[in-house]
Design an enzyme around this catalytic site. Structure first.
Site, PDB file in Angstrom:
ATOM      1  N   ASN A   1       0.839  -1.192   0.000  1.00 25.28           N
ATOM      2  CA  ASN A   1       0.000   0.000   0.000  1.00 25.28           C
ATOM      3  C   ASN A   1       0.878   1.247   0.000  1.00 25.28           C
ATOM      4  O   ASN A   1       1.963   1.269   0.591  1.00 25.28           O
ATOM      5  CB  ASN A   1      -1.032   0.000   1.144  1.00 25.28           C
ATOM      6  CG  ASN A   1      -0.444  -0.235   2.516  1.00 25.28           C
ATOM      7  OD1 ASN A   1       0.600  -0.860   2.659  1.00 25.28           O
ATOM      8  ND2 ASN A   1      -1.110   0.264   3.539  1.00 25.28           N
TER       9      ASN A   1
ATOM     10  N   GLU B   1       0.352   5.259   0.652  1.00 29.08           N
ATOM     11  CA  GLU B   1      -0.598   6.270   1.116  1.00 29.08           C
ATOM     12  C   GLU B   1      -0.186   7.665   0.656  1.00 29.08           C
ATOM     13  O   GLU B   1       0.867   7.853   0.029  1.00 29.08           O
ATOM     14  CB  GLU B   1      -0.712   6.181   2.643  1.00 29.08           C
ATOM     15  CG  GLU B   1      -1.221   4.809   3.062  1.00 29.08           C
ATOM     16  CD  GLU B   1      -1.556   4.701   4.537  1.00 29.08           C
ATOM     17  OE1 GLU B   1      -1.125   5.555   5.334  1.00 29.08           O
ATOM     18  OE2 GLU B   1      -2.274   3.744   4.888  1.00 29.08           O
TER      19      GLU B   1
ATOM     20  N   CYS C   1      -4.124   0.646  -2.374  1.00 28.74           N
ATOM     21  CA  CYS C   1      -3.971  -0.621  -1.662  1.00 28.74           C
ATOM     22  C   CYS C   1      -2.872  -1.485  -2.278  1.00 28.74           C
ATOM     23  O   CYS C   1      -2.558  -1.376  -3.472  1.00 28.74           O
ATOM     24  CB  CYS C   1      -5.267  -1.407  -1.689  1.00 28.74           C
ATOM     25  SG  CYS C   1      -6.612  -0.659  -0.782  1.00 28.74           S
TER      26      CYS C   1
ATOM     27  N   GLU D   1      -3.015  -4.597  -3.041  1.00 33.37           N
ATOM     28  CA  GLU D   1      -3.545  -5.460  -4.102  1.00 33.37           C
ATOM     29  C   GLU D   1      -3.494  -4.751  -5.447  1.00 33.37           C
ATOM     30  O   GLU D   1      -3.104  -5.328  -6.466  1.00 33.37           O
ATOM     31  CB  GLU D   1      -4.997  -5.850  -3.804  1.00 33.37           C
ATOM     32  CG  GLU D   1      -5.172  -6.720  -2.565  1.00 33.37           C
ATOM     33  CD  GLU D   1      -5.425  -5.921  -1.298  1.00 33.37           C
ATOM     34  OE1 GLU D   1      -4.794  -4.857  -1.122  1.00 33.37           O
ATOM     35  OE2 GLU D   1      -6.235  -6.372  -0.478  1.00 33.37           O
TER      36      GLU D   1
ATOM     37  N   CYS E   1     -10.377  -4.905  -0.084  1.00 36.60           N
ATOM     38  CA  CYS E   1     -11.482  -3.951  -0.003  1.00 36.60           C
ATOM     39  C   CYS E   1     -12.350  -4.036  -1.265  1.00 36.60           C
ATOM     40  O   CYS E   1     -11.989  -4.682  -2.253  1.00 36.60           O
ATOM     41  CB  CYS E   1     -10.942  -2.525   0.187  1.00 36.60           C
ATOM     42  SG  CYS E   1     -10.365  -1.745  -1.338  1.00 36.60           S
TER      43      CYS E   1
ATOM     44  N   CYS F   1     -10.657  -2.989  -4.560  1.00 35.04           N
ATOM     45  CA  CYS F   1      -9.697  -3.982  -5.059  1.00 35.04           C
ATOM     46  C   CYS F   1     -10.408  -5.200  -5.642  1.00 35.04           C
ATOM     47  O   CYS F   1      -9.945  -5.789  -6.615  1.00 35.04           O
ATOM     48  CB  CYS F   1      -8.731  -4.386  -3.957  1.00 35.04           C
ATOM     49  SG  CYS F   1      -7.544  -3.070  -3.576  1.00 35.04           S
TER      50      CYS F   1
HETATM   51  N1  THU Z   1      -5.246  -1.606   2.566  1.00 38.40           N
HETATM   52  C1  THU Z   1      -4.658  -2.428   1.661  1.00 38.40           C
HETATM   53  O1  THU Z   1      -3.585  -2.126   1.126  1.00 38.40           O
HETATM   54  N2  THU Z   1      -5.263  -3.599   1.358  1.00 38.40           N
HETATM   55  C2  THU Z   1      -6.367  -4.093   2.003  1.00 38.40           C
HETATM   56  O2  THU Z   1      -6.812  -5.186   1.694  1.00 38.40           O
HETATM   57  C3  THU Z   1      -6.999  -3.274   3.057  1.00 38.40           C
HETATM   58  C4  THU Z   1      -6.534  -1.879   3.159  1.00 38.40           C
HETATM   59  C5  THU Z   1      -4.526  -0.386   2.950  1.00 38.40           C
HETATM   60  C6  THU Z   1      -5.131   0.896   2.493  1.00 38.40           C
HETATM   61  C7  THU Z   1      -4.568   1.865   3.511  1.00 38.40           C
HETATM   62  O3  THU Z   1      -3.267   2.250   3.118  1.00 38.40           O
HETATM   63  C8  THU Z   1      -4.453   1.031   4.782  1.00 38.40           C
HETATM   64  O4  THU Z   1      -4.469  -0.323   4.365  1.00 38.40           O
HETATM   65  C9  THU Z   1      -5.569   1.272   5.772  1.00 38.40           C
HETATM   66  O5  THU Z   1      -6.807   1.180   5.184  1.00 38.40           O
END
Ligand code: THU
Length: 133
Positions: A45, A47, A56, A58, A89, A92
């Protein structure tokens, strides 16, 4: 995927989480995707100070595969350094559907929990490329 491929995907997803850029959520995630050609791509991920732009793990992994010309997804492994497994999520799931409507989805963590499912179970009745044909 073979058991060896799954083992490799799991190891790759765990390693990928180390590169996570998650200063806001402090929730690192790693992902690994197995594509039709047998190759594996990874992602974490990423941000942003503008929170809505967070990407994310994925999607990072899948977009990396797509950028390498790979459009057929067979299996995705998601890893979080938590006690319980984390599922992809909604956004994704939609992106996974684009490249692999039958994808096997595996979630692993640092605890005993391990979830194995499929994209059709996670996103039944998905909207996809065929709807635009
Ligand atoms: N996140 C992911 O990378 N994958 C998931 O399956 C769930 C959420 C990340 C997004 C964000 O950077 C952090 O987790 C919190 O939501």
């Amino acid at each position: 995927p073979t058991p060896v491929q799954i083992r490799t995907l799991e190891k790759t997803a765990r390693t990928a989480a180390r590169a996570a850029y998650a200063p806001y959520s402090k929730f690192p995630v790693g992902a690994a995707v197995l594509m039709g050609n047998g190759r594996i791509y990874s992602g974490c991920n990423v941000e942003n100070a503008s929170f809505g732009l967070c990407n994310c793990a994925e999607r990072t992994a899948l977009f990396t595969a797509a950028a390498a010309g790979q459009r057929s997804l067979r299996c995705i492994v998601v890893y979080t350094p938590t006690r319980t497994a984390t599922m992809p999520c909604g956004a994704c799931r939609q992106v996974i559907n684009e490249f692999g409507p039958e994808t096997r989805v595996i979630s692993i963590c640092d605890g005993a929990q391990r979830i194995e499912t499929t994209l059709p179970s996670l996103l039944p009745g998905a909207f996809g490329p065929a709807d635009l044909a």
